[in-house]
Design a protein around this motif. Structure first.
Motif, mmCIF file in Angstrom:
data_model
loop_
_atom_site.group_PDB
_atom_site.id
_atom_site.type_symbol
_atom_site.label_atom_id
_atom_site.label_comp_id
_atom_site.label_asym_id
_atom_site.label_seq_id
_atom_site.Cartn_x
_atom_site.Cartn_y
_atom_site.Cartn_z
ATOM 1 N N VAL A 195 0.859 -1.186 0.000
ATOM 2 C CA VAL A 195 0.000 0.000 0.000
ATOM 3 C C VAL A 195 0.892 1.233 0.000
ATOM 4 O O VAL A 195 1.764 1.382 0.854
ATOM 5 C CB VAL A 195 -0.927 0.028 1.226
ATOM 6 N N ILE A 196 0.671 2.115 -0.953
ATOM 7 C CA ILE A 196 1.427 3.358 -1.051
ATOM 8 C C ILE A 196 0.606 4.472 -0.424
ATOM 9 O O ILE A 196 -0.550 4.685 -0.791
ATOM 10 C CB ILE A 196 1.734 3.709 -2.516
ATOM 11 N N ALA A 227 -0.758 4.613 8.057
ATOM 12 C CA ALA A 227 0.432 3.756 8.000
ATOM 13 C C ALA A 227 0.506 2.848 9.223
ATOM 14 O O ALA A 227 0.783 1.649 9.108
ATOM 15 C CB ALA A 227 1.683 4.616 7.896
ATOM 16 N N ALA A 228 0.251 3.403 10.401
ATOM 17 C CA ALA A 228 0.306 2.613 11.629
ATOM 18 C C ALA A 228 -0.748 1.519 11.632
ATOM 19 O O ALA A 228 -0.463 0.358 11.982
ATOM 20 C CB ALA A 228 0.134 3.530 12.840
ATOM 21 N N GLN A 229 -1.952 1.844 11.238
ATOM 22 C CA GLN A 229 -3.034 0.856 11.240
ATOM 23 C C GLN A 229 -2.794 -0.239 10.200
ATOM 24 O O GLN A 229 -3.046 -1.428 10.468
ATOM 25 C CB GLN A 229 -4.366 1.551 10.986
ATOM 26 N N LEU A 230 -2.318 0.153 9.040
ATOM 27 C CA LEU A 230 -2.058 -0.844 7.999
ATOM 28 C C LEU A 230 -0.926 -1.784 8.399
ATOM 29 O O LEU A 230 -0.993 -2.991 8.146
ATOM 30 C CB LEU A 230 -1.728 -0.139 6.681
ATOM 31 N N ARG A 231 0.123 -1.246 9.023
ATOM 32 C CA ARG A 231 1.216 -2.104 9.489
ATOM 33 C C ARG A 231 0.715 -3.084 10.540
ATOM 34 O O ARG A 231 1.094 -4.261 10.543
ATOM 35 C CB ARG A 231 2.363 -1.254 10.053
ATOM 36 N N HIS A 283 0.002 -5.267 6.564
ATOM 37 C CA HIS A 283 0.255 -4.787 5.203
ATOM 38 C C HIS A 283 1.663 -4.208 5.087
ATOM 39 O O HIS A 283 2.187 -3.614 6.029
ATOM 40 C CB HIS A 283 -0.755 -3.707 4.827
ATOM 41 N N ASP A 284 2.256 -4.386 3.909
ATOM 42 C CA ASP A 284 3.501 -3.687 3.600
ATOM 43 C C ASP A 284 3.142 -2.265 3.184
ATOM 44 O O ASP A 284 2.290 -2.059 2.302
ATOM 45 C CB ASP A 284 4.246 -4.386 2.464
ATOM 46 N N ALA A 319 1.557 -2.420 -6.682
ATOM 47 C CA ALA A 319 0.887 -2.085 -5.423
ATOM 48 C C ALA A 319 -0.574 -2.526 -5.458
ATOM 49 O O ALA A 319 -1.211 -2.531 -6.513
ATOM 50 C CB ALA A 319 0.968 -0.586 -5.168
ATOM 51 N N SER A 320 -1.074 -2.890 -4.300
ATOM 52 C CA SER A 320 -2.497 -3.243 -4.214
ATOM 53 C C SER A 320 -3.362 -2.000 -4.121
ATOM 54 O O SER A 320 -4.518 -1.995 -4.570
ATOM 55 C CB SER A 320 -2.751 -4.136 -2.997
#
Length: 244
Positions: free
Chosen positions: A118-119, A131-135, A139-140, A179-180
């Motif tokens: 995810v960009i 970013a924190a929630q995705l990590r 997720h990358d 990227a997804s």
């Protein structure tokens, strides 16, 4: 008040090689005085001009071979000490830049291996939260941030590229084709819409999510290629209403 060496990294790191140079020079002068019986000025000059030693022993008796061998050894010591000083000063002066470049190379290698990542474009409060929630969800995450101050705040746990996410070359560096999803999280609706246009053209299969600041931008963002449009203020209002 004297400034401590710790606050002057170049001088602090150069102390040892400078002392080494001074020591070798002093040994050379004293050695020439003791071996050949010359004065301090002449002994000092011999450190610079080795041919003066041969001229001296044409008119004087003494250990010519030993003096010449000693002079060569001293000259090598002076050369090595000088090189040490140069290396130390250059390392202290440019070490940060070199370290940063090496870090960038390592980051680029890690980015090359990414897939289905995810960009996140923009590392303000919204971008940091995403970013924190995705990590946490496994997720990358790859962040693109243009502002230097914000970029420096990105932790080691997050891959990041410093650049303008509206530029084609920056998105290609981020491997947008693999990227997804890409999220325009900048606090600027127009910038996020431009990101959506470029991302949808470069990678039609990548999901594009755009943050906008007002509902009036939603239809524009969707026409620009956004699959989803997020209005944080509306979401926050809905959340508060649910709490009440």
């Amino acid at each position: 008040m004297a400034t401590p060496l710790s606050s002057r990294p170049i001088l602090g790191r150069a102390v040892r090689p400078i002392l080494a140079l001074v020591t070798v020079t002093a040994i050379g002068i004293i050695g020439h005085v003791l071996l050949a019986g010359v004065g301090l000025m002449e002994a000092t000059f011999w450190l610079v001009d080795l041919t003066s030693i041969e001229l001296h022993f044409q008119d004087h008796d003494g250990p010519e071979r030993a003096t010449k061998a000693f002079a060569v050894a001293v000259r090598i010591g002076i050369l090595l000490s000088s090189l040490w000083i140069g290396e130390t000063v250059l390392s202290a002066a440019f070490g940060g830049q070199i370290t940063e470049e090496l870090k960038q190379m390592q980051t680029e290698r890690r980015i090359d291996d990414l897939s289905d990542h995810v960009i996140i474009c923009g590392y303000g409060i919204f971008g940091r939260t995403l970013a924190a929630q995705l990590r946490e969800n496994g997720h990358d995450v790859l962040v693109i941030e243009l502002d230097r101050a914000e970029f420096d705040r990105i932790g080691e746990e997050t891959l990041a590229i410093r650049g303008d996410a509206r530029r084609e070359d920056v998105l290609e560096r981020a491997n947008v084709e693999r990227a997804s999803a890409i999220i325009g999280a900048i606090d600027d609706s127009n910038a996020n819409i431009q990101i959506a246009i470029m991302a949808s053209q470069l990678s039609p299969n990548t999901r594009v999510i755009v943050r906008v600041g007002d509902e009036m931008y939603e239809s524009v963002a969707r026409r620009a290629g956004a699959d989803e449009v997020v209005i944080p203020e509306v979401l926050s209002g809905d959340t508060v209403s649910e709490w009440l």
